[in-house]
Enzyme design. Structure first.
Site, PDB file in Angstrom:
ATOM      1  N   ARG A   1      47.385  40.670 -15.598  1.00 22.35           N
ATOM      2  CA  ARG A   1      46.292  41.051 -16.488  1.00 22.35           C
ATOM      3  C   ARG A   1      46.887  41.863 -17.628  1.00 22.35           C
ATOM      4  O   ARG A   1      47.979  42.433 -17.506  1.00 22.35           O
ATOM      5  CB  ARG A   1      45.227  41.859 -15.745  1.00 22.35           C
ATOM      6  CG  ARG A   1      45.742  43.164 -15.170  1.00 22.35           C
ATOM      7  CD  ARG A   1      44.739  43.788 -14.209  1.00 22.35           C
ATOM      8  NE  ARG A   1      45.219  45.060 -13.685  1.00 22.35           N
ATOM      9  CZ  ARG A   1      44.859  45.573 -12.518  1.00 22.35           C
ATOM     10  NH1 ARG A   1      44.015  44.911 -11.745  1.00 22.35           N
ATOM     11  NH2 ARG A   1      45.316  46.740 -12.121  1.00 22.35           N
TER      12      ARG A   1
ATOM     13  N   TYR B   1      40.217  22.525 -10.995  1.00 24.66           N
ATOM     14  CA  TYR B   1      39.974  21.314 -11.782  1.00 24.66           C
ATOM     15  C   TYR B   1      40.428  21.519 -13.219  1.00 24.66           C
ATOM     16  O   TYR B   1      40.039  22.487 -13.870  1.00 24.66           O
ATOM     17  CB  TYR B   1      38.479  20.984 -11.728  1.00 24.66           C
ATOM     18  CG  TYR B   1      38.062  19.691 -12.381  1.00 24.66           C
ATOM     19  CD1 TYR B   1      38.734  18.501 -12.137  1.00 24.66           C
ATOM     20  CD2 TYR B   1      36.972  19.667 -13.253  1.00 24.66           C
ATOM     21  CE1 TYR B   1      38.334  17.316 -12.732  1.00 24.66           C
ATOM     22  CE2 TYR B   1      36.553  18.478 -13.849  1.00 24.66           C
ATOM     23  CZ  TYR B   1      37.245  17.309 -13.584  1.00 24.66           C
ATOM     24  OH  TYR B   1      36.850  16.125 -14.171  1.00 24.66           O
TER      25      TYR B   1
ATOM     26  N   ARG C   1       0.817  -1.219   0.000  1.00 25.36           N
ATOM     27  CA  ARG C   1       0.000   0.000   0.000  1.00 25.36           C
ATOM     28  C   ARG C   1       0.853   1.273   0.000  1.00 25.36           C
ATOM     29  O   ARG C   1       0.338   2.368  -0.255  1.00 25.36           O
ATOM     30  CB  ARG C   1      -0.947  -0.006   1.204  1.00 25.36           C
ATOM     31  CG  ARG C   1      -2.154  -0.914   1.023  1.00 25.36           C
ATOM     32  CD  ARG C   1      -3.019  -0.944   2.255  1.00 25.36           C
ATOM     33  NE  ARG C   1      -2.443  -1.788   3.300  1.00 25.36           N
ATOM     34  CZ  ARG C   1      -2.952  -1.927   4.532  1.00 25.36           C
ATOM     35  NH1 ARG C   1      -4.038  -1.240   4.868  1.00 25.36           N
ATOM     36  NH2 ARG C   1      -2.386  -2.709   5.409  1.00 25.36           N
TER      37      ARG C   1
ATOM     38  N   ALA D   1      43.154  43.149  -8.522  1.00 28.00           N
ATOM     39  CA  ALA D   1      41.852  42.819  -9.090  1.00 28.00           C
ATOM     40  C   ALA D   1      41.982  42.442 -10.559  1.00 28.00           C
ATOM     41  O   ALA D   1      42.771  43.033 -11.304  1.00 28.00           O
ATOM     42  CB  ALA D   1      40.904  43.993  -8.929  1.00 28.00           C
TER      43      ALA D   1
END
Length: 457
Positions: free
Chosen positions: A440, A387, A16, A423
């Site tokens: 950068r 990763y 049930r 940054a």
């Protein structure tokens, strides 16, 4: 004290429930029903606990492990037949046997102790645990004689109209003199509408032999609720949830809205902690004192220190220190260690990392497979690039370092003590301590560039 034994019936498939999961393994407040029963009956002190398994035997054994012995009921031929499977282990033993069901997760140690005490006091060969049910549909009825003594137990399927009107029900839980139980079981017949061997027939057999049959009526029908479908499962969940929440509130925890707060039966929460609505606390979570948890927060198998705040966030299988502020909308994934006075802000994800005392990642960052020292500031949009498509690598950020906004730290890499990362940098090489690293492209401004484009058009 007489030897005490316990037999838990857990062989049914539970058709049930309409589920691939065997009935007794369905969870109530995060724990399988049969596990609740085993833990409560163990508290009364039993010499041997036997669980009768059938459908899903291996899964039930795996769940209960070494907390129980097991016997197999190969064919489900009724409750009497199920208990009889324990005869090789128990029938020669002197003592008292309590028989329970694996689908009654709300039964408590206190009720079982009261049942045993009543059984001893009346010197009965069998004592039946009964209750008054507003709707007794599906339960066996307790039929008494004019003196109020038990005459017989009639299963719902075999009851006539008069017997169906009886509200005192057999909960299915009994205390037996152990040897008398197995003596009577061998006389039980399957001459009934279902062709099954019913355990309640033992009561009639012992009564006819002149033995004392006693009844202990519990004032709490809800404890004896048997779960046979999803509606009853939800009812059991609500009752258990209320019981757990009440326990914590009586022990000094503030739960703003108990109806929307879900706490595992194994969770521990310190005094003066406040739980806000929509909070789910699962597994073996331990929360210290003076914390604020929620609203809409999910904790699973966590250790949370004192005076910490976690709002609108998810924390799994991790350790959180004292005076930590997490959220809103943070995700702390398994095997993370967040030390004291750390701030993990909105939309920050931490995975399998250590964050040192007093460090901050206030917003929009991913910190995975990292060791972050003390007093580190991780600017908005910073990512530990852990990763390479095949392997994961470690990022180390030493004490006092400052990581500027929108920086990528490509692991394996180390940012030294008190170093600065400008940054927008993508760091692929180690940064020495106290150095400023800028990685950068140089900015070039081409004057009148837009005007020259327009002239060409």
């Amino acid at each position: 004290m007489k030897n005490r034994f316990a037999v838990i019936l857990a062989a049914g498939q539970g058709t049930r429930m309409k589920s691939k999961l065997y009935k007794v393994l369905h969870p109530v407040c995060g724990k399988p029903m049969v596990q609740h029963v085993v833990e409560e009956v163990t508290k009364i002190g039993v010499s041997q606990l036997i669980t009768v398994v059938g459908h899903g035997a291996e899964q039930v054994k795996e769940q209960l492990g070494n907390t129980s012995d097991f016997v197999l009921q190969k064919e489900q031929l009724g409750t009497g037949h199920a208990v009889l499977q324990a005869a090789p282990q128990l029938e020669q033993q002197d003592g008292i046997t309590i028989v329970l069901y694996g689908d009654t997760p709300l039964i408590t140690e206190a009720t079982m102790k009261s049942l045993l005490e009543h059984h001893d006091h009346t010197k009965a060969k069998v004592t039946i645990l009964t209750a008054i049910a507003n709707d007794p549909t599906g339960y066996g009825r307790i039929v008494r004689d004019d003196l109020g003594k038990v005459e017989k137990i009639v299963e719902h399927k075999d009851a006539n109209d008069q017997e169906l009107s009886i509200q005192e029900i057999n909960t299915g839980i009994y205390c037996f003199d152990n040897k008398a139980l197995f003596h009577a079981l061998k006389q039980v017949s399957n001459d009934n509408s279902q062709g099954e061997y019913y355990l309640p027939d033992v009561v009639g057999i012992l009564k006819n032999e002149g033995e004392t049959v006693s009844v202990y009526q519990t004032p709490s029908f809800s404890e004896t609720l048997g779960v046979n479908n999803r509606i009853q499962l939800a009812e059991a969940e609500q009752i258990m949830k209320e019981r757990i929440n009440n326990y914590h509130m009586l022990n000094g925890v503030t739960i703003i809205d108990p109806h929307s707060t879900y706490i595992s039966s194994n969770a521990q929460i310190g005094q003066d902690t406040t739980i806000h609505p929509g909070t789910i606390i699962e597994g073996e979570t331990v929360i210290g004192t003076d914390c604020t948890i929620g609203p809409h927060t999910e904790l699973k198998n966590c250790q949370i220190g004192s005076q910490s705040v976690i709002r609108h966030s998810v924390v799994h299988q991790s350790e959180i220190g004292n005076e930590v502020n997490i959220g809103p909308f943070a995700h702390i994934r398994p095997d993370s260690l967040i030390k004291d006075e750390v701030k993990i802000g909105n939309f920050v994800e931490v995975k399998k990392s250590i964050i040192g005392d007093g460090s901050k990642a206030s917003h929009l960052s991913y910190i995975g497979d990292a060791e972050v020292g003390k007093g580190v500031n991780i600017g908005c949009g910073s990512i530990t690039v852990n990763y390479d498509g095949q392997n994961k690598y470690l990022t180390k950020i030493e004490d006092g370092a400052f990581i500027g906004c929108n920086s990528n730290l490509v692991a394996p890499v180390t940012v030294g003590e008190r170093a600065y990362v400008a940054a927008g940098s993508t760091i692929t090489k180690d940064v020495p301590g106290s150095a400023l690293s800028i990685a950068r492209a140089q900015q070039v401004n081409k004057e009148q560039y837009v005007n020259r484009l327009r002239k060409k058009k």
